[in-house]
Every structure is written in C-alpha cells, then in structure tokens.
Write a protein that holds these residues in place. Structure first.
Motif, PDB file in Angstrom:
ATOM      1  N   TYR A 191       0.909  -1.096  -0.119  1.00 28.16           N
ATOM      2  CA  TYR A 191      -0.048  -0.066  -0.017  1.00 28.16           C
ATOM      3  C   TYR A 191       0.731   1.088   0.040  1.00 28.16           C
ATOM      4  O   TYR A 191       1.921   1.388   0.886  1.00 28.16           O
ATOM      5  CB  TYR A 191      -0.893  -0.072   1.211  1.00 28.16           C
ATOM      6  CG  TYR A 191      -2.140  -0.878   1.233  1.00 28.16           C
ATOM      7  CD1 TYR A 191      -2.996  -0.373   0.310  1.00 28.16           C
ATOM      8  CD2 TYR A 191      -2.260  -1.940   1.927  1.00 28.16           C
ATOM      9  CE1 TYR A 191      -4.117  -1.182   0.375  1.00 28.16           C
ATOM     10  CE2 TYR A 191      -3.252  -2.675   2.256  1.00 28.16           C
ATOM     11  CZ  TYR A 191      -4.229  -2.437   1.441  1.00 28.16           C
ATOM     12  OH  TYR A 191      -5.531  -3.153   1.303  1.00 28.16           O
ATOM     13  N   ARG A 199       3.062   0.363   3.483  1.00 35.44           N
ATOM     14  CA  ARG A 199       3.039  -0.701   4.171  1.00 35.44           C
ATOM     15  C   ARG A 199       3.248  -1.940   3.250  1.00 35.44           C
ATOM     16  O   ARG A 199       2.341  -2.181   2.082  1.00 35.44           O
ATOM     17  CB  ARG A 199       1.669  -0.676   4.706  1.00 35.44           C
ATOM     18  CG  ARG A 199       1.335  -2.152   5.390  1.00 35.44           C
ATOM     19  CD  ARG A 199       0.247  -2.208   6.310  1.00 35.44           C
ATOM     20  NE  ARG A 199       0.012  -3.492   7.509  1.00 35.44           N
ATOM     21  CZ  ARG A 199       0.385  -3.399   8.465  1.00 35.44           C
ATOM     22  NH1 ARG A 199       1.338  -2.698   8.982  1.00 35.44           N
ATOM     23  NH2 ARG A 199       0.146  -4.548   9.072  1.00 35.44           N
ATOM     24  N   MET A 201       3.499  -5.860   2.472  1.00 34.34           N
ATOM     25  CA  MET A 201       2.557  -7.321   2.943  1.00 34.34           C
ATOM     26  C   MET A 201       3.082  -8.111   2.142  1.00 34.34           C
ATOM     27  O   MET A 201       3.462  -8.124   0.673  1.00 34.34           O
ATOM     28  CB  MET A 201       1.338  -7.201   2.759  1.00 34.34           C
ATOM     29  CG  MET A 201       0.682  -5.758   3.539  1.00 34.34           C
ATOM     30  SD  MET A 201      -1.021  -5.443   3.155  1.00 34.34           S
ATOM     31  CE  MET A 201      -0.563  -4.834   1.282  1.00 34.34           C
ATOM     32  N   TYR A 203       2.759 -11.543   0.087  1.00 38.61           N
ATOM     33  CA  TYR A 203       1.616 -11.776  -0.386  1.00 38.61           C
ATOM     34  C   TYR A 203       1.679 -13.080  -1.380  1.00 38.61           C
ATOM     35  O   TYR A 203       2.850 -13.228  -1.854  1.00 38.61           O
ATOM     36  CB  TYR A 203       1.225 -10.847  -1.533  1.00 38.61           C
ATOM     37  CG  TYR A 203      -0.075 -10.711  -2.150  1.00 38.61           C
ATOM     38  CD1 TYR A 203      -1.266 -10.361  -1.483  1.00 38.61           C
ATOM     39  CD2 TYR A 203      -0.107 -10.723  -3.368  1.00 38.61           C
ATOM     40  CE1 TYR A 203      -2.595 -10.431  -2.030  1.00 38.61           C
ATOM     41  CE2 TYR A 203      -1.267 -10.844  -4.291  1.00 38.61           C
ATOM     42  CZ  TYR A 203      -2.627 -10.502  -3.582  1.00 38.61           C
ATOM     43  OH  TYR A 203      -3.811 -10.499  -4.074  1.00 38.61           O
ATOM     44  N   TYR A 213      -2.880 -13.183   2.133  1.00 36.47           N
ATOM     45  CA  TYR A 213      -2.352 -12.334   3.045  1.00 36.47           C
ATOM     46  C   TYR A 213      -2.134 -13.128   4.340  1.00 36.47           C
ATOM     47  O   TYR A 213      -2.097 -12.637   5.469  1.00 36.47           O
ATOM     48  CB  TYR A 213      -3.060 -10.981   3.347  1.00 36.47           C
ATOM     49  CG  TYR A 213      -3.072  -9.866   2.257  1.00 36.47           C
ATOM     50  CD1 TYR A 213      -2.480  -8.903   2.040  1.00 36.47           C
ATOM     51  CD2 TYR A 213      -4.476 -10.225   1.444  1.00 36.47           C
ATOM     52  CE1 TYR A 213      -2.696  -8.085   1.148  1.00 36.47           C
ATOM     53  CE2 TYR A 213      -4.786  -9.123   0.444  1.00 36.47           C
ATOM     54  CZ  TYR A 213      -3.908  -8.327   0.330  1.00 36.47           C
ATOM     55  OH  TYR A 213      -3.804  -7.459  -0.825  1.00 36.47           O
ATOM     56  N   THR A 245      -1.566   0.437  -4.738  1.00 39.37           N
ATOM     57  CA  THR A 245      -0.887  -0.599  -4.171  1.00 39.37           C
ATOM     58  C   THR A 245      -0.079  -0.942  -5.265  1.00 39.37           C
ATOM     59  O   THR A 245      -0.133  -0.798  -6.509  1.00 39.37           O
ATOM     60  CB  THR A 245      -1.599  -1.941  -4.097  1.00 39.37           C
ATOM     61  OG1 THR A 245      -2.628  -2.277  -5.090  1.00 39.37           O
ATOM     62  CG2 THR A 245      -2.379  -1.740  -2.912  1.00 39.37           C
ATOM     63  N   VAL A 272      -7.737  -8.843   3.267  1.00 39.63           N
ATOM     64  CA  VAL A 272      -6.414  -8.281   3.686  1.00 39.63           C
ATOM     65  C   VAL A 272      -6.112  -8.631   5.250  1.00 39.63           C
ATOM     66  O   VAL A 272      -4.870  -8.427   5.432  1.00 39.63           O
ATOM     67  CB  VAL A 272      -6.369  -6.791   3.295  1.00 39.63           C
ATOM     68  CG1 VAL A 272      -6.597  -6.206   2.309  1.00 39.63           C
ATOM     69  CG2 VAL A 272      -7.182  -5.964   4.641  1.00 39.63           C
ATOM     70  N   ASN A 276      -3.675  -5.653   8.568  1.00 40.61           N
ATOM     71  CA  ASN A 276      -3.477  -4.809   7.476  1.00 40.61           C
ATOM     72  C   ASN A 276      -4.765  -3.663   7.115  1.00 40.61           C
ATOM     73  O   ASN A 276      -4.607  -2.585   6.867  1.00 40.61           O
ATOM     74  CB  ASN A 276      -3.454  -5.482   6.173  1.00 40.61           C
ATOM     75  CG  ASN A 276      -2.204  -6.235   6.207  1.00 40.61           C
ATOM     76  OD1 ASN A 276      -1.226  -5.853   6.781  1.00 40.61           O
ATOM     77  ND2 ASN A 276      -2.111  -7.457   5.567  1.00 40.61           N
ATOM     78  N   TRP A 279      -4.300  -0.558   9.576  1.00 37.86           N
ATOM     79  CA  TRP A 279      -3.316   0.240   8.954  1.00 37.86           C
ATOM     80  C   TRP A 279      -4.008   1.003   7.970  1.00 37.86           C
ATOM     81  O   TRP A 279      -3.965   2.460   7.930  1.00 37.86           O
ATOM     82  CB  TRP A 279      -2.090  -0.315   8.391  1.00 37.86           C
ATOM     83  CG  TRP A 279      -1.094   0.555   8.044  1.00 37.86           C
ATOM     84  CD1 TRP A 279       0.169   0.989   8.759  1.00 37.86           C
ATOM     85  CD2 TRP A 279      -0.839   1.021   6.827  1.00 37.86           C
ATOM     86  NE1 TRP A 279       0.821   1.889   7.972  1.00 37.86           N
ATOM     87  CE2 TRP A 279       0.271   1.996   6.790  1.00 37.86           C
ATOM     88  CE3 TRP A 279      -1.636   0.871   5.255  1.00 37.86           C
ATOM     89  CZ2 TRP A 279       0.708   2.535   5.534  1.00 37.86           C
ATOM     90  CZ3 TRP A 279      -1.193   1.698   4.513  1.00 37.86           C
ATOM     91  CH2 TRP A 279      -0.109   2.479   4.529  1.00 37.86           C
ATOM     92  N   ALA A 337       4.692  -5.164   6.977  1.00 39.70           N
ATOM     93  CA  ALA A 337       3.884  -6.292   7.418  1.00 39.70           C
ATOM     94  C   ALA A 337       4.102  -7.621   6.860  1.00 39.70           C
ATOM     95  O   ALA A 337       4.001  -7.793   5.769  1.00 39.70           O
ATOM     96  CB  ALA A 337       2.399  -5.948   7.122  1.00 39.70           C
ATOM     97  N   THR A 339       3.490 -10.837   6.053  1.00 39.13           N
ATOM     98  CA  THR A 339       2.283 -11.727   6.006  1.00 39.13           C
ATOM     99  C   THR A 339       2.458 -12.786   4.858  1.00 39.13           C
ATOM    100  O   THR A 339       3.160 -12.786   4.022  1.00 39.13           O
ATOM    101  CB  THR A 339       1.043 -10.931   5.739  1.00 39.13           C
ATOM    102  OG1 THR A 339       1.104 -10.228   4.481  1.00 39.13           O
ATOM    103  CG2 THR A 339       0.898 -10.096   6.835  1.00 39.13           C
TER     104      THR A 339
END
Length: 374
Positions: A191, A199, A201, A203, A213, A245, A272, A276, A279, A337, A339
């Motif tokens: 993001y 942020r 993540m 994925y 996520y 994103t 998400v 997430n 956030w 993050a 994930t």
C-alpha cells in the motif's frame, strides 16, 4: 463544516470503517459521510472538500461527476483526470525511465477491430507484426493481460506461439500486453497512501483470495524492504497517486514491479486481514483529514505526479538505471507487514495474435509463428 465523502460500490467493510474513524477523531469542523449524488450540474460543487474514489473506474457517470467536482475545488483521491489517462503499458515505460526493474513487455493490437473501424483504419500497422522479434524479446512462458485492465480479468498464461494464437482469439477488442514471466522467490503487495506512507505485505497471489495475506513468513532482509519502499514511493510520486498498491516479484534478489496501477485496491478486512485493515483505515482517515484541512474552495486541490510536473517544467525524467539500484528517497512512514508465504509465482501479461486485419498470409512464413486462424 468541511465534509469528507467516500464514493464506493460493492465493498462493505472499508467504507463504513473509514467514515467511522474520521468521525471518531473529533476534528473540529470536519465530518465524514457516504457521498450522496442527486444531480450533477456543470461547474456546480457537490459540497465535499474531499472525496475518496473507490468505484469510478467501473462507473463512467461517477468519473465525469468527480471531474466536475474537482473543477469546483474538491480534493479527489485519486486524481480522476490522471486516472482516466493512466494504463499499465505507460506505467511500465515510466518505470523503465525511472530505473525500476519491470518484466519485458510489449503492446499488441486488439484481435478484433474496434467498433466503427475497418481494415483501412490500420494502414499504419505492419502486416504481419514482427512476431519473431516479439517472441525473442519476451520469451516463453509469458503472460497476456489487458493493457488497462485489473482484478485479474482476462489474464492468460502463454506457453508458446500456438498457445498465444488460441488464447488471443478470446480477447475480442481488448488491447493486450505480452509480458515476460517472472519466477519469483518472494512476492510483495504494498500500500502507498499520500505518496509517503508505505505498508509492505508479503503476498501469495496464487492462493484463494481470502488466504493471500496469510501470516507466518520469516521477514525479508531490511535491504530488500528498503529497496522496495524506495521503488513504491518513487512510482507513486511520479504517477501522482494518493491511494494505490504496487506489487513486486523478487527474482534473484531483484524486485520487479509487476502491477502498480491499482488506485482502488482491495481493502476488505476479510481478505487483507485485521492488521492490514487497521493500518489502511487509520492511514487513509488521517490522510483524508490532512487533505481536508489544506483544501481551498474554487481552486485545484488535486495531486499531480512528478511525471506531469516535470513535463510542464520541461525537465527530463531520471535516466534509466543500468542496474537495479535503490533510489535515495526519504521514507515517510514505512510499515513492513510480513504476511503470507510467497512461493515462486508468475505474474504478467500476455497478448494473443493480432487483429484479423493485422495478420496476412505472410505470417505463415514467420519461423516461430503459425498463421493466425480466421
């Protein structure tokens, strides 16, 4: 009283949480609500200082209404004029000029003639295209996808020229990209809000939507995360997106920007995940309030990217980098993050054979190309 509105479609969890978060902050003379439209008159305001756009990409009426609102001074997130003009092939070309690694990509004409056109409309197009050169450049496997699409619609994996012809027949009037497949070691979705809050993540795009996520992956190296952060900031600042994103596939330690034209990205808590989601809600709400405080009626309150600003000023873009190198960009707020497992993935675009009028009998003589079906 300044009003912040959100324009949305079928999504449920993010719009209400966004409105509630702003109103809970108790900012003096600022409130938030769902956008309500009962009429649109030329040059007349809608009554919102800020509108967060989550749906106009699918509803042309909303896109026109947002442009009208912007003329009257509404700060629209994201800029509806730029979003109307943006597409994936241009984004890739911009990334190349900025020195950000992207998969090898070519643009293909539509398989079928656009409405109101004939063979004569394509007299500047070579018959056939240089298919051998295209295939040698991109390679196989590859991916084919619309040059301006999203949501994983009309995306095909292509294994050979023969496979391309067969799948290209299904694309109709869509203009497609043919894109190198990146077999990745890690995959990230990032993001970026306000051109400064990031942020990252981990994925897994091949998992079912609600499992992409997942948590549990060991953190990536700080050096890789810093490089990705710099690329995310640079792309969004040059494109001028307030809410977007960017996806990266990491191959041999190099992050390739795969998809970075997602100005209405998924923000549903059920996909998400709670961390997430929290956030995104908090960051988007804080940024919308920031924009509302800065907004002035009757003037341009839109975000215009560095690409356009540089063009107006007559400045050159950053020269292409010969190697993937992190840019020296100050990081506003970066939140890594970690994930979901990132297994080797492949993502990209791929087009099929060209429009009927674009291919003639000479195509049969091309070494690596079969004559397209009629």
């Amino acid at each position: 009283m300044k009003k912040i509105g959100i324009l949305f479609g079928q999504e449920n969890t993010f719009p209400q949480a966004f409105i509630d978060r702003i109103n809970q902050k108790g900012e003096k003379d600022i409130s938030a609500e769902f956008v309500r439209i009962d009429k649109i008159m030329q040059g007349e305001p809608l009554g919102y200082s800020v509108i967060v756009d989550r749906i106009s990409q699918d509803v042309p009426f909303y896109r026109a209404a947002l442009k009208n609102a912007a003329i009257t001074g509404t700060a629209v997130i994201n800029n509806p004029f730029w979003w109307s003009a943006d597409e994936k092939f241009f984004n890739n070309a911009l990334a190349v000029k900025l020195g950000i690694p992207v998969p090898k990509t070519v643009l293909l004409p539509s398989k079928d003639h656009p409405d109101s056109t004939t063979d004569k409309s394509f007299r500047n197009l070579a018959y056939p295209l240089d298919w051998e050169g295209i295939f040698n450049y991109v390679g196989f496997p590859a991916y084919m996808k619309p040059f301006d699409g999203g949501g994983w619609r009309d995306v095909y994996k292509i294994s050979s020229a023969e496979d391309l012809w067969e799948k290209f027949d299904k694309t109709g009037q869509l203009v497609m990209l043919l894109q190198e497949e990146i077999i990745f070691d890690d995959y990230f979705r990032c993001y970026c809000i306000g051109g400064k809050h990031v942020r990252i993540m981990q994925y897994e795009p091949r998992n079912p939507h609600h499992l992409r996520y997942e948590h549990g992956k060991a953190p990536a190296s700080q050096k890789l995360l810093d490089t990705i952060t710099n690329y995310v900031l640079k792309l969004n600042q040059y494109l001028g997106y307030d809410f977007n994103t960017v996806e990266f596939a990491v191959r041999d330690g190099i992050p390739y920007a795969i998809d970075f034209c997602n100005p209405a990205p998924d923000a549903d808590v059920n996909s998400v995940g709670q961390d997430n989601f929290e956030w995104v809600v908090e960051t988007a709400a804080t940024y919308a309030i920031e924009r509302a405080k800065a907004q002035k009626d009757g003037v341009d309150n839109l975000t215009w990217g560095e690409y356009l600003r540089s063009s107006v000023a007559g400045k050159a873009l950053i020269a292409p980098a010969k190697a993937a190198k992190a840019a020296d960009v100050s990081v506003g707020e970066v939140d890594h993050a970690i994930t979901d497992e990132a297994k080797p993935k492949k993502k990209g675009a791929s087009p099929k054979k060209p429009a009927k009028e674009v291919v003639d009998k000479k195509a049969a003589k091309e070494p690596a190309v079969k004559k397209p079906k009629k």
